[in-house]
Structure formats: C-alpha cells, structure tokens
Design a protein around this motif. Structure first.
Motif, short mmCIF file in Angstrom:
data_model
loop_
_atom_site.label_atom_id
_atom_site.label_comp_id
_atom_site.label_asym_id
_atom_site.label_seq_id
_atom_site.Cartn_x
_atom_site.Cartn_y
_atom_site.Cartn_z
N SER A 97 -2.69 -1.45 5.04
CA SER A 97 -3.72 -0.72 5.78
C SER A 97 -3.12 0.05 6.95
O SER A 97 -3.56 1.15 7.27
CB SER A 97 -4.83 -1.66 6.25
N VAL A 98 -2.08 -0.51 7.58
CA VAL A 98 -1.41 0.19 8.68
C VAL A 98 -0.72 1.45 8.15
O VAL A 98 -0.83 2.53 8.73
CB VAL A 98 -0.39 -0.74 9.38
N LEU A 99 -0.03 1.32 7.01
CA LEU A 99 0.65 2.48 6.43
C LEU A 99 -0.36 3.54 5.99
O LEU A 99 -0.15 4.73 6.21
CB LEU A 99 1.53 2.04 5.26
N LEU A 106 0.05 10.43 -6.05
CA LEU A 106 -1.22 9.79 -6.35
C LEU A 106 -2.22 10.83 -6.85
O LEU A 106 -2.02 12.03 -6.69
CB LEU A 106 -1.79 9.12 -5.09
N SER A 107 -3.31 10.36 -7.41
CA SER A 107 -4.37 11.27 -7.82
C SER A 107 -5.19 11.66 -6.60
O SER A 107 -5.25 10.91 -5.61
CB SER A 107 -5.28 10.59 -8.84
N PRO A 108 -5.85 12.82 -6.65
CA PRO A 108 -6.73 13.21 -5.53
C PRO A 108 -7.82 12.17 -5.27
O PRO A 108 -8.19 11.94 -4.12
CB PRO A 108 -7.32 14.55 -5.99
N THR A 119 -8.66 10.23 -1.71
CA THR A 119 -10.00 10.13 -1.12
C THR A 119 -10.32 8.68 -0.80
O THR A 119 -10.80 8.36 0.29
CB THR A 119 -11.06 10.72 -2.06
N ARG A 120 -10.02 7.78 -1.74
CA ARG A 120 -10.26 6.36 -1.51
C ARG A 120 -9.35 5.81 -0.42
O ARG A 120 -9.75 4.93 0.35
CB ARG A 120 -10.09 5.59 -2.82
N GLY A 171 -10.57 3.89 2.95
CA GLY A 171 -10.21 2.48 3.06
C GLY A 171 -10.40 1.70 1.78
O GLY A 171 -10.27 0.48 1.76
N GLY A 172 -10.68 2.40 0.68
CA GLY A 172 -10.92 1.73 -0.60
C GLY A 172 -9.72 1.70 -1.52
O GLY A 172 -9.83 1.25 -2.67
N TYR A 173 -8.58 2.17 -1.05
CA TYR A 173 -7.37 2.15 -1.87
C TYR A 173 -6.23 1.60 -1.03
O TYR A 173 -6.00 2.05 0.10
CB TYR A 173 -7.01 3.57 -2.34
#
Length: 125
Positions: free
Chosen positions: A15-17, A41-43, A47-48, A52-54
């Motif tokens: 999460s820091v990175l 990565l994919s677009p 977005t995620r 914060g979802g990725y």
C-alpha cells in the motif's frame, strides 16, 4: 492511554508503494494509461490501484517497475526540485538519451536507462 487515543493501522509495503507510485504519477501528470504501460499493468488495474483495490505483488515485475518509477521521480525531484520542470524534462528531447525520456520509460530497457542517466547526473550535482 485514553480511549480517545487512536492508532493508525500499520501500512503494508504494497500500500505504501502504491501510494508513492500514484502520487509520483500525479505530480508528473502521467495518465493512467501511460502509467499502465510503464508498470506493465492493465489500465483497469491502474484504476483499481488508485482506488486502493489493487495490491502490487512483492517480487513481481510490476513491483520492480514501481520501484524504478519511484526512483526516477526521486532522482528527478532531487535534481530539478520542481514538478513542472520535471514534467517538461520528461517531455523534451534529451541529447544524452537521444530521445524523449517519456517515450523511453514505456519500455523496461528505457526505464532502466533513464533511471541510470538520472542517477549519474545526480551524482555530479
């Protein structure tokens, strides 16, 4: 301690990175699509990542590219100390690199080359 004292949860390295990468991209005004190419990565994943979802996976290529991207930003920031100048540098033709850095960083070899160039330039200052 009182009941009103609140503790912040310990942030994970991922999460820091992710926060550092997204902040650096925002400061350099790099689009989500371009950041996706830089990190491999994919677009949708980008977005995620912003939402914060990725989570970046430690030990993966995306992790390594993220670290290189942060290194690029930190080196550039230490040299020019201005995000607008850094953005201009990325988009300008560079005689030492024989290309625009923004074009180069979209490939693995180019990203490493630009980071090495900045590291060597920073060592001179």
């Amino acid at each position: 301690m009182t009941a009103s004292t609140q503790f912040k949860p310990i942030s994970s390295p991922a999460s820091v990175l992710a926060k550092a990468v997204t902040r650096a991209a925002d400061r350099l005004e790099i689009s989500h699509a371009l950041l996706a190419r830089i990190l491999g990565l994919s677009p949708t994943s980008i977005t995620r990542l912003y939402q914060g979802g990725y989570a970046l996976r430690e030990g993966s290529k995306e992790w390594d590219f993220s670290l290189l991207f942060i290194r690029l930003y930190r080196s550039l920031d230490s040299i020019v100390s201005d995000d607008a100048v850094a953005k201009q540098w990325l988009q300008s033709e560079n005689l030492g690199l024989h290309a625009q850095p923004i074009s180069l960083i979209q490939t693995t070899e180019g990203l490493v080359r630009v980071v090495q160039y900045l590291d060597s330039s920073r060592g001179i200052v």
